[in-house]
Design a protein around this motif. Structure first.
Motif, mmCIF file in Angstrom:
data_model
loop_
_atom_site.group_PDB
_atom_site.id
_atom_site.type_symbol
_atom_site.label_atom_id
_atom_site.label_comp_id
_atom_site.label_asym_id
_atom_site.label_seq_id
_atom_site.Cartn_x
_atom_site.Cartn_y
_atom_site.Cartn_z
ATOM 1 N N LEU A 1 41.945 34.268 30.978
ATOM 2 C CA LEU A 1 42.427 34.922 31.526
ATOM 3 C C LEU A 1 43.579 34.654 32.771
ATOM 4 C CD1 LEU A 1 43.019 37.979 31.856
ATOM 5 C CD2 LEU A 1 41.017 38.023 33.205
ATOM 6 N N ARG A 2 45.497 34.718 31.942
ATOM 7 C CA ARG A 2 46.240 34.368 33.251
ATOM 8 C C ARG A 2 46.582 35.507 34.213
ATOM 9 N NH1 ARG A 2 46.654 31.271 28.587
ATOM 10 N NH2 ARG A 2 46.461 29.248 29.328
ATOM 11 N N SER A 3 46.150 36.807 33.912
ATOM 12 C CA SER A 3 46.290 38.196 34.197
ATOM 13 C C SER A 3 46.414 37.541 36.006
ATOM 14 C CB SER A 3 45.071 39.881 34.393
ATOM 15 O OG SER A 3 45.902 40.265 35.387
ATOM 16 N N VAL A 4 47.792 38.436 36.658
ATOM 17 C CA VAL A 4 47.652 37.527 38.097
ATOM 18 C C VAL A 4 47.205 38.533 39.535
ATOM 19 C CG1 VAL A 4 50.611 36.698 37.792
ATOM 20 C CG2 VAL A 4 50.161 39.474 38.704
ATOM 21 N N GLY A 5 46.734 40.130 38.762
ATOM 22 C CA GLY A 5 45.983 40.239 39.567
ATOM 23 C C GLY A 5 44.230 39.838 40.476
ATOM 24 N N TYR A 6 44.098 39.116 38.836
ATOM 25 C CA TYR A 6 42.354 37.718 39.003
ATOM 26 C C TYR A 6 42.080 36.900 40.036
ATOM 27 C CZ TYR A 6 41.148 41.216 35.774
ATOM 28 O OH TYR A 6 40.065 42.889 35.621
ATOM 29 N N ASN A 7 41.530 36.481 40.419
ATOM 30 C CA ASN A 7 40.771 35.317 41.356
ATOM 31 C C ASN A 7 42.560 34.819 41.621
ATOM 32 O OD1 ASN A 7 39.226 33.826 42.238
ATOM 33 N ND2 ASN A 7 39.209 32.587 40.608
ATOM 34 N N VAL A 8 42.863 35.900 42.658
ATOM 35 C CA VAL A 8 43.947 35.589 44.094
ATOM 36 C C VAL A 8 42.732 35.249 45.507
ATOM 37 C CG1 VAL A 8 45.427 36.510 44.824
ATOM 38 C CG2 VAL A 8 45.383 38.148 42.804
ATOM 39 N N ALA A 9 43.533 33.606 45.085
ATOM 40 C CA ALA A 9 43.065 33.052 46.299
ATOM 41 C C ALA A 9 44.500 32.002 46.956
ATOM 42 C CB ALA A 9 42.003 32.282 45.801
ATOM 43 N N TYR A 10 43.620 31.080 48.209
ATOM 44 C CA TYR A 10 44.911 30.151 48.640
ATOM 45 C C TYR A 10 45.399 29.678 47.861
ATOM 46 C CZ TYR A 10 41.554 26.887 48.691
ATOM 47 O OH TYR A 10 40.411 25.785 48.407
ATOM 48 N N TRP A 11 44.358 28.883 46.990
ATOM 49 C CA TRP A 11 44.912 28.144 45.899
ATOM 50 C C TRP A 11 46.219 28.688 45.188
ATOM 51 C CZ3 TRP A 11 40.105 29.522 45.847
ATOM 52 C CH2 TRP A 11 39.627 29.842 44.926
ATOM 53 N N ASN A 12 46.712 29.554 44.614
ATOM 54 C CA ASN A 12 47.470 30.237 44.130
ATOM 55 C C ASN A 12 48.700 31.260 45.175
ATOM 56 O OD1 ASN A 12 45.992 32.446 44.039
ATOM 57 N ND2 ASN A 12 44.787 32.132 42.154
ATOM 58 N N LEU A 13 48.534 31.559 46.132
ATOM 59 C CA LEU A 13 48.783 32.825 46.667
ATOM 60 C C LEU A 13 50.343 31.950 46.750
ATOM 61 C CD1 LEU A 13 46.884 33.509 49.751
ATOM 62 C CD2 LEU A 13 47.923 34.889 48.134
ATOM 63 N N PRO A 14 50.892 30.916 46.633
ATOM 64 C CA PRO A 14 52.082 29.809 46.993
ATOM 65 C C PRO A 14 53.322 31.140 45.913
ATOM 66 C CG PRO A 14 51.355 28.733 47.856
ATOM 67 C CD PRO A 14 50.032 29.232 46.616
ATOM 68 N N HIS A 15 52.697 31.315 44.436
ATOM 69 C CA HIS A 15 53.195 31.940 43.258
ATOM 70 C C HIS A 15 52.885 33.612 43.564
ATOM 71 C CE1 HIS A 15 50.005 30.565 40.739
ATOM 72 N NE2 HIS A 15 50.667 29.470 41.096
ATOM 73 N N ARG A 16 51.994 34.059 44.184
ATOM 74 C CA ARG A 16 51.531 35.466 44.275
ATOM 75 C C ARG A 16 51.360 35.907 46.015
ATOM 76 N NH1 ARG A 16 46.182 35.184 40.312
ATOM 77 N NH2 ARG A 16 47.173 33.775 38.297
ATOM 78 N N ARG A 17 51.753 36.709 45.228
ATOM 79 C CA ARG A 17 52.801 37.635 46.395
ATOM 80 C C ARG A 17 52.530 39.226 47.082
ATOM 81 N NH1 ARG A 17 56.347 37.086 50.506
ATOM 82 N NH2 ARG A 17 56.939 38.787 51.464
ATOM 83 N N ILE A 18 51.434 39.291 47.671
ATOM 84 C CA ILE A 18 50.639 40.268 48.500
ATOM 85 C C ILE A 18 51.484 41.321 49.038
ATOM 86 C CG2 ILE A 18 48.323 40.939 49.368
ATOM 87 C CD1 ILE A 18 47.605 39.246 46.645
ATOM 88 N N GLU A 19 51.093 42.219 48.933
ATOM 89 C CA GLU A 19 52.065 44.076 49.073
ATOM 90 C C GLU A 19 51.245 45.246 49.299
ATOM 91 O OE1 GLU A 19 55.734 44.235 47.135
ATOM 92 O OE2 GLU A 19 56.695 42.987 48.605
ATOM 93 N N ARG A 20 50.795 46.366 50.455
ATOM 94 C CA ARG A 20 50.158 47.129 50.037
ATOM 95 C C ARG A 20 51.347 48.026 50.072
ATOM 96 N NH1 ARG A 20 45.072 48.461 51.305
ATOM 97 N NH2 ARG A 20 44.865 50.141 51.883
ATOM 98 N N ASP A 21 50.767 48.893 49.197
ATOM 99 C CA ASP A 21 51.537 49.896 48.137
ATOM 100 C C ASP A 21 50.857 51.197 48.813
ATOM 101 O OD1 ASP A 21 53.159 51.221 46.543
ATOM 102 O OD2 ASP A 21 52.422 50.986 44.856
ATOM 103 N N GLY A 22 50.900 52.171 49.668
ATOM 104 C CA GLY A 22 49.784 52.706 50.133
ATOM 105 C C GLY A 22 48.755 53.044 50.583
ATOM 106 N N LYS A 23 47.855 53.213 49.511
ATOM 107 C CA LYS A 23 46.473 52.814 49.721
ATOM 108 C C LYS A 23 46.205 51.873 48.967
ATOM 109 C CE LYS A 23 44.993 57.497 51.345
ATOM 110 N NZ LYS A 23 43.796 58.323 50.491
ATOM 111 N N ARG A 24 46.670 50.990 49.079
ATOM 112 C CA ARG A 24 46.378 50.051 46.773
ATOM 113 C C ARG A 24 47.236 48.944 47.614
ATOM 114 N NH1 ARG A 24 48.916 49.451 41.172
ATOM 115 N NH2 ARG A 24 51.216 50.138 41.651
#
Length: 569
Positions: free
Chosen positions: A372-395
């Motif tokens: 499962l390569r979906s970017v929303g799964y198992n986001v952690a420090y090791w893949n954060l360099p290429h996964r950008r976290i943002e706040r969109d309203g309440k989610r």
């Protein structure tokens, strides 16, 4: 429905009755205290077929006694388990109860129930109750080792009564008592996004904290009755043991419930959206679903982790794993569990890292594995360099998609500004939204009892007053490369025997084993000569016991060592 022991209470009256049941009142206190535990233990029909209930009633006062012991006249139901009636309670033979109590103090209540069943099958009516049972009950007293076991607080539940008839989706995590704040946060998020799914905690500890509550079915690891469980608690530290039990608990849940899909999540994760994609895969083409550490290359900088770090840890991160009930999955779990019986070590020199490196073979073994390569799964420090976290309203979002769950691996709730103790990149400066995400998570963990529960000592970190340091565990593994069936107490006493100092050499087997482990010690101290042995003994007591955490096991032999170092006989 599968039943587990729950809330076995040991009161002062109960212990007194065990040692001195010299009068009817003492025996009534014995039964009254035992009653609470037995109401939540599986009562098989064999256990209730003894014909001595009437004799017991006549000796201790007839119907009034039953009323005193069990005031409620109609059967109660608790968690789907009917409490025993007056007649059933009094039909439990006292000699059988005594044997069960002995087993409880020596191991656990599961073995005690097994003893109850076995004794009732083989002990038949031969002599009157007063002659056969009363002397056995009266004469038995706890041994010194049994007395040392802590008394369970009567207010504190230690087991969950019932594993629900889970027939579809089960989420499971593994944790110690000190990790309960993380577990509570995880389970609350699962309840919010998957309210109809089962939630199970495998507790790798003796019991939960006082007044503790977690929104999950709590299964103590010892209740799975693994034949080599004691060996694993001696062989592994807390991280290694928790990861080693992963295939065991998944396989056990498939055996004990009707679950069709089981998803494991590490306790330091939190769900931000439903895991619908993973569940759909497990309901269709996939037997096992895993997530890789990386789906894109890491930056070519000096930050950690780097590619080599990921290679040492394994292709897949097992903080998440999904399993569908099928023959391919069950076969893989059997293979994985067999390897982790001794191979769940953090031992990079031998290409081992807990349970993860073994799963590098999963693509070769599983024809229906889904990565499962979906970017929303198992986001952690090791893949954060290429996964950008943002706040969109309440989610929360990641690369513009919904964040399904974040894995807060290596987080320190007391320092929420630090993403993880295992990484060195300036991730918060690059992604300002991370600061709010980590602050929110740290606040939730603190609100769940972090300041209190983090101080709880791990039950399997010590035994018989001996701190099981990493060196002791390593020496244990050298002596027992294959699993043993010895109890923890027996294994610890074997270690104590290895600490006995030979008066002619001033060394113990344990000291010689440590010398063999370290090449620098072998270079500096030649044990073939008396001068080298004396020098090594001096180093061991001044430095080695501190460096390797051997003070608690070697302290009693210090006087002998001082005499040897001084040249005295």
């Amino acid at each position: 429905m599968f039943l587990l022991p729950d809330e076995l209470f040991v009161s002062e009256a109960f212990l007194v009755a065990l040692g001195r049941p010299a009068d009817p009142a003492g025996y009534l206190a014995y039964l009254r205290a035992l009653r609470t535990g037995l109401t939540r233990v599986r009562l098989v029909s064999d256990l209730l077929r003894s014909s001595e209930g009437q004799a017991l009633r006549s000796v201790y006062g007839g119907p009034g006694v039953a009323t005193d012991l069990w005031p409620e006249q109609k059967p109660r139901r608790r968690h789907g388990l009917r409490a025993p009636s007056d007649k059933e309670l009094f039909e439990l033979r006292p000699d059988v109860l005594a044997m069960a109590c002995r087993d409880f103090f020596g191991s656990d209540v599961t073995n005690a129930v097994g003893t109850l069943e076995e004794r009732v099958r083989h002990v038949r009516k031969a002599t009157p109750w007063r002659q056969r049972c009363w002397p056995a009950l009266r004469s038995w007293k706890p041994t010194p080792n049994e007395r040392r076991k802590p008394v369970v607080d009567a207010r504190q539940p230690t087991w969950t009564a019932v594993l629900p008839p889970l027939d579809d989706v089960v989420f499971v995590t593994i944790a110690t008592a000190s990790y309960m704040p993380f577990v509570r946060v995880l389970m609350a998020s699962l309840r919010h996004h998957h309210p109809n799914a089962g939630r199970v905690l495998l507790l790798v500890d003796e019991r939960l904290p006082t007044d503790s509550a977690v929104d999950a079915c709590v299964v103590p690891a010892s209740s799975m009755e693994l034949p080599n469980f004691d060996d694993m608690t001696m062989r592994y530290d807390v991280v290694e043991l928790s990861t080693a039990l992963k295939p065991y608990v998944v396989r056990w849940l498939f055996q004990q419930t009707g679950a069709r899909r089981i998803i494991y999540l590490d306790p330091d994760t939190r769900c931000e959206a439903p895991l619908d994609e993973a569940l759909a895969l497990l309901n269709g083409s996939a037997s096992v679903v895993l997530t890789p550490h990386l789906t894109e290359p890491l930056p070519a900088d000096d930050g950690m982790p780097d590619d080599h770090t990921v290679l040492r840890s394994g292709v897949f991160n097992l903080g998440f794993a999904g399993f569908a009930r099928c023959s391919e999955t069950l076969g893989f779990l059997d293979w994985w569990a067999a390897r982790l019986a001794t191979g769940a070590l953090v031992d990079f020199a031998n290409n081992l890292f807990t349970d993860q490196r073994w799963c590098d073979l999963a693509p070769a073994f599983l024809s229906r594995l889904h990565v499962l390569r979906s970017v929303g799964y198992n986001v952690a420090y090791w893949n954060l360099p290429h996964r950008r976290i943002e706040r969109d309203g309440k989610r929360w979002t990641v690369n513009g998609q919904a964040l399904v769950f974040f894995h807060f691996s290596g987080v320190d709730p007391d320092s929420p500004g630090s993403v993880s103790k295992y990484q060195s990149r300036p991730l918060v400066a690059e992604q300002p939204a991370l600061e709010a995400l980590f602050a929110d998570y740290a606040g939730a963990v603190h609100a769940s009892g972090w300041d209190t529960d983090k101080k709880i000592m791990w039950r399997y970190g010590t035994e018989d007053g001996v701190d099981l340091s990493p060196t002791l565990r390593r020496l244990y593994r050298l002596k027992h490369p294959k699993p043993t069936l010895a109890s923890r107490l027996e294994s610890t006493r074997e270690m104590l025997d290895d600490c006995m100092i030979d008066s002619s050499t001033g060394l113990s087997p344990l000291m010689r084993s440590l010398h063999g482990l370290r090449s620098d010690l072998r270079v500096h101290f030649n044990l073939a000569h008396a001068q080298g042995r004396r020098a090594y003994s001096g180093w061991f007591w001044a430095v080695g016991t501190v460096e390797h955490g051997l003070g608690s096991i070697m302290r009693r032999h210090h006087a002998d060592a001082e005499a040897f170092s001084a040249g005295r006989p």
